[in-house]
Design an enzyme around this catalytic site. Structure first.
Site: not given
Ligand SMILES: [Zn+2]
Length: 383
Positions: A140, A75
Site C-alpha cells: 500500500e 507492508d
Molecule cells: Zn497505511
C-alpha cells in the site's frame, strides 16, 4: 461476548506482527502468521501471489449477504534513520500507555484489530447473518499493487460496504484525493555550449511544458467543494552533466493530487496535449504515467459510517467528525467500480501524525478499544 483473548494476548499479536519486517515487501511472512492464527479458530485463508515473497490474503467468517469488507495493508514504510528511534522499530515496546514500533499506527494495529474481532465474533457465534471479508494487501505504501490485484480479480464484486483500518484515530474519513506520478523524458543532442546550434538542448522543452502545465493546472476553474483544489507539482528535475555542454538528456517527475472534477484521465490528456504541442516543434519528449490512483468520494451518511460514529463515540470522549483526507488509500483501487452511494469509511486505531515517523506508536487503550468498536460495528452492521 466472551473474550477469546486477554489484553496481554491482544498486545502480543500486535507485537508478533511488528516483529515481522515487512518494509515494502515480505508480506508473505505476515500472511503466513495470520493464516496460522486463523487456522486455530477454523478460519480458512486464501493466499493470492503477487510477486516473490509478496501475497494478498483473503479470509471470511459467516455466510451470505450482506458482505462487509474490511481491509488493511501488511507492508510498512522504512524505519528511516535508526538513530532517531529510542527503541528497536521491530520490537513492540510498551511505555506510558503507548505501544511503540514500526507499523504500530500504520497499520498493523488496525490489521490486528480486524483479525482479533473476526476470531472473537466467530467463537461467540455472534453473527446472525452475513459475511465479514478481510482483504489484506501488499505494497500500500508504494505502488498499491495489492489492491490493484484485488480490483482486477473483482474481490469487491459482492461487497456491500467497506471499512479501511488505516489510522484515523477518532475521526471518520469518507473521501480523499487521487494521486498520479508522471515522468517526462526529454532527448536532445549534446554539443559544446559555444556552438549550441550543433546540438539540441534537452532541458528547454521540459521548461516550456512545465511552465504551461503550472499555469493550466493551477488556474483551472475545476474545483471540488469537498476536496479542494487539484495540486500539480514537479517534484524531481534532472538534466545535463557539465556546465559548458548542451544537455543531451533531461527528466522531470511530477506528482498530481486529483479530484473527481479534474480526474486522472483529464490530467493525463491535458498534459499529453502540452507534450504533443512541444514535440511538434521538434522536441523529443516522452510521457509516462507510472502511478495512477483515482480520488474517492462517497456519501457521508451511510449506515456503516453512522454506525462507526455512534459506536466510536462511546470511547472517544467527544464527537467524532466526518472528514476528508489528503492522502490516498487502497480505496482508490478497491472502490473503482463502486458509485457515490457505496458505503465506505476509513476508521482505524492510531494517529496519522506519527505514521511514517521515528518512534511511531499507538495508544494501547485506543488499540484495545478499537477491537471492541470493530466487533460491535461488524455485528450491528449485519442486523
Ligand atoms: Zn497505511
Amino acid at each position: 461476548m466472551k473474550a477469546v483473548f486477554s489484553d496481554d494476548e491482544k498486545v502480543k499479536i500486535l507485537a508478533d506482527l511488528i516483529k515481522i519486517n515487512s518494509v515494502n515487501g515480505n508480506e508473505l511472512t505476515v500472511a503466513n502468521y495470520i493464516t496460522a492464527l486463523f487456522k486455530k479458530y477454523d478460519i480458512a485463508t486464501d493466499i493470492i501471489p503477487i510477486e516473490e515473497n509478496r501475497v494478498n490474503l483473503v479470509a471470511e467468517i459467516g455466510q451470505g449477504k450482506p458482505v462487509l469488507g474490511v481491509s488493511g495493508h501488511m507492508d510498512v514504510v522504512d524505519p528511516g534513520e535508526m538513530s532517531k528511534w529510542d527503541t528497536d522499530p521491530f520490537e513492540l515496546v510498551e511505555k506510558d500507555g503507548k505501544l511503540f514500533g514500526r507499523g504500530s499506527t500504520d497499520m498493523k494495529s488496525g490489521l490486528a484489530a480486524f483479525i482479533i474481532s473476526m476470531i472473537e465474533i466467530k467463537e461467540n457465534n455472534a453473527l446472525t447473518k452475513g459475511t465479514i471479508r478481510l482483504m489484506a494487501t501488499v505494497g500500500e505504501e508504494v505502488g498499491e499493487k495489492g489492491s490493484q490485484k484485488f480490483s482486477e480479480e473483482d474481490v469487491m464484486k459482492d461487497v456491500d460496504a467497506l471499512i479501511i483500518g488505516e489510522p484515523s484515530g477518532y475521526r471518520l474519513v469518507y473521501a480523499h484525493k487521487g494521486s498520479m506520478d508522471i515522468r517526462l523524458t526529454s532527448k536532445g543532442e549534446a554539443a559544446h555550449s559555444s556552438m549550441p546550434s550543433l546540438g539540441y538542448n534537452a532541458i528547454d522543452p521540459l521548461i516550456n511544458i512545465l511552465n504551461k502545465a503550472n499555469e493550466q493546472f493551477r488556474s483551472t476553474d475545476k474545483k471540488s467543494k469537498l476536496l479542494g483544489d487539484l495540486t500539480f507539482n514537479t517534484t524531481v528535475f534532472d538534466g545535463g552533466n557539465q556546465v559548458n555542454s548542451i544537455p543531451e538528456n533531461a527528466t522531470a517527475e511530477i506528482n498530481v493530487r486529483t479530484i473527481p472534477e479534474f480526474d486522472n484521465k483529464m490530467v493525463e490528456k491535458t498534459l499529453k496535449q502540452l507534450v504533443d504541442q512541444e514535440n511538434k516543434n521538434g522536441s523529443k519528449v516522452d510521457m509516462n504515467v507510472f502511478m495512477s490512483l483515482e480520488s474517492v468520494e462517497h456519501s457521508d451518511n451511510s449506515k456503516v459510517l453512522n454506525l462507526a460514529k455512534e459506536i466510536g463515540e462511546k470511547y472517544s470522549n467527544g464527537e467524532i467528525p466526518k472528514l476528508v483526507s489528503p492522502g490516498v488509500t487502497d480505496a482508490s483501487n478497491l472502490l473503482k467500480k463502486k458509485d457515490y452511494d457505496f458505503p465506505f469509511v476509513v476508521f482505524g486505531p492510531g494517529e496519522t501524525v506519527v505514521a511514517h515517523q521515528a518512534n511511531e506508536f499507538v495508544e494501547k487503550k485506543m488499540y484495545l478499544d478499537f477491537i471492541k468498536i470493530y466487533e460491535e460495528l461488524m455485528i450491528k452492521y449485519m442486523q
